[in-house]
Motif scaffolding. Structure first.
Motif, short mmCIF file in Angstrom:
data_model
loop_
_atom_site.label_atom_id
_atom_site.label_comp_id
_atom_site.label_asym_id
_atom_site.label_seq_id
_atom_site.Cartn_x
_atom_site.Cartn_y
_atom_site.Cartn_z
N ILE A 20 34.71 35.31 -33.59
CA ILE A 20 36.10 35.12 -34.05
C ILE A 20 36.46 33.67 -33.85
O ILE A 20 36.22 33.10 -32.78
N TYR A 21 37.02 33.06 -34.87
CA TYR A 21 37.49 31.68 -34.74
C TYR A 21 39.02 31.72 -34.90
O TYR A 21 39.53 31.79 -36.01
N PRO A 22 39.75 31.73 -33.77
CA PRO A 22 41.20 31.86 -33.86
C PRO A 22 41.92 30.52 -33.87
O PRO A 22 41.39 29.52 -33.36
N GLY A 23 43.13 30.52 -34.40
CA GLY A 23 43.93 29.30 -34.36
C GLY A 23 45.18 29.44 -35.20
O GLY A 23 45.42 30.49 -35.82
N SER A 24 45.98 28.38 -35.19
CA SER A 24 47.20 28.40 -35.98
C SER A 24 46.92 27.99 -37.43
O SER A 24 47.58 28.46 -38.36
N PHE A 25 45.99 27.07 -37.61
CA PHE A 25 45.59 26.60 -38.94
C PHE A 25 46.81 26.25 -39.81
O PHE A 25 46.95 26.76 -40.92
N GLY B 299 38.41 19.31 -40.20
CA GLY B 299 37.87 19.57 -38.86
C GLY B 299 37.61 21.05 -38.67
O GLY B 299 36.54 21.47 -38.21
N HIS B 300 38.58 21.89 -39.05
CA HIS B 300 38.40 23.34 -38.98
C HIS B 300 37.25 23.78 -39.90
O HIS B 300 36.43 24.61 -39.53
N LEU B 301 37.23 23.21 -41.10
CA LEU B 301 36.21 23.63 -42.08
C LEU B 301 34.80 23.28 -41.62
O LEU B 301 33.85 24.02 -41.89
N TYR C 118 43.24 22.93 -21.40
CA TYR C 118 43.86 24.11 -22.02
C TYR C 118 42.78 25.12 -22.43
O TYR C 118 42.91 26.32 -22.19
N GLU C 119 41.71 24.62 -23.03
CA GLU C 119 40.65 25.52 -23.51
C GLU C 119 39.96 26.23 -22.35
O GLU C 119 39.60 27.40 -22.46
N MET C 120 39.77 25.52 -21.24
CA MET C 120 39.12 26.13 -20.09
C MET C 120 40.01 27.25 -19.53
O MET C 120 39.55 28.35 -19.22
P1 ADP Z 1 45.61 26.28 -31.89
O1 ADP Z 1 47.09 26.33 -32.11
O2 ADP Z 1 45.01 27.56 -31.44
O3 ADP Z 1 45.10 25.09 -31.10
P2 ADP Z 1 44.57 24.96 -34.21
O4 ADP Z 1 44.70 25.41 -35.62
O5 ADP Z 1 45.21 23.69 -33.82
O6 ADP Z 1 45.06 26.16 -33.36
O7 ADP Z 1 43.02 24.91 -33.84
C1 ADP Z 1 42.19 26.02 -33.92
C2 ADP Z 1 40.86 25.68 -33.31
O8 ADP Z 1 40.23 24.67 -34.08
C3 ADP Z 1 40.95 25.11 -31.89
O9 ADP Z 1 39.81 25.54 -31.17
C4 ADP Z 1 40.88 23.63 -32.10
O10 ADP Z 1 40.37 22.95 -30.97
C5 ADP Z 1 39.92 23.56 -33.27
N1 ADP Z 1 40.10 22.33 -34.05
C6 ADP Z 1 41.25 21.83 -34.56
N2 ADP Z 1 41.04 20.66 -35.18
C7 ADP Z 1 39.71 20.39 -35.04
C8 ADP Z 1 38.84 19.31 -35.40
N3 ADP Z 1 39.34 18.23 -36.01
N4 ADP Z 1 37.54 19.38 -35.09
C9 ADP Z 1 37.05 20.45 -34.43
N5 ADP Z 1 37.80 21.50 -34.02
C10 ADP Z 1 39.11 21.48 -34.32
#
Ligand code: ADP
Length: 159
Positions: free
Chosen positions: A4-9, A15-17, A96-98
């Motif tokens: 699962i790759y969670p986040g707000s996106f 970076g996400h892609l 935060y991640e830890m």
């Molecule tokens: P969150 O609000 O959970 O931090 P984000 O959408 O900001 O959601 O990020 C989702 C995940 O993608 C997180 O693990 C974040 O560290 C990672 N992420 C965001 N931007 C990048 C990037 N430029 N390169 C690699 N990972 C990223």
């Protein structure tokens, strides 16, 4: 293995892609899970965020895009996920991640969090910086795909 790759996106960036494409070749299935958190100040609706990711990950047969509310681990259990994927950019992400990964492990010991180090080109890239640059009329074409760029611009113009 299901990841699962969670986040707000809010919104998805290159970076996400990059993380998504790297995971797609390593796991049987990757669920990109968009957090639908009413307390978070987001620019794009949950429907828009999911739609953008779906459009951009269409070429990967093993990527599913979904949204979730509440605790990530509850959602991970429902989805039978083995692994949580998070991206690590600068050292500032680390604390935060830890904390999150230890807390998730305590609540659900079977799950592992795996961190992928961001590609160096994207290590200073975040959704918030993209929105900020766009709000001042800056060029965001190297940070987000054209379809996202168009949507950000129309949001800002309509603001
Ligand atoms: P969150 O609000 O959970 O931090 P984000 O959408 O900001 O959601 O990020 C989702 C995940 O993608 C997180 O693990 C974040 O560290 C990672 N992420 C965001 N931007 C990048 C990037 N430029 N390169 C690699 N990972 C990223």
């Amino acid at each position: 293995m299901i990841a699962i790759y969670p986040g707000s996106f809010d919104p998805i960036t290159y970076g996400h892609l990059d993380i998504i494409s790297r995971c797609a070749s390593k796991f049987d299935k990757v669920i990109v899970a968009v957090l639908n958190n009413k307390n978070k100040n987001v620019v794009f609706s949950i429907e828009d965020r999911v739609a953008m990711i779906k459009e951009l990950t269409d070429k990967y047969p093993n990527i599913e895009v979904d949204s979730f509310n509440g605790l990530l681990i509850d959602y991970a259990k429902v989805k039978n996920a083995d692994i949580i994927i998070r991206g690590l950019r600068a050292v500032s992400d680390y604390e935060y991640e830890m904390q999150m990964s230890l807390y998730n492990k305590k609540l659900y010991p079977e799950i592992e969090t795996m961190f992928l180090v961001s590609k160096s080109t994207y290590s200073y890239l975040s959704s918030s910086i993209v929105k900020e640059i766009a709000s001042y009329g800056g060029d965001i074409s190297s940070f987000v795909p054209p379809t996202v760029e168009k949507r950000i611009k129309s949001k800002i113009v309509n603001k």
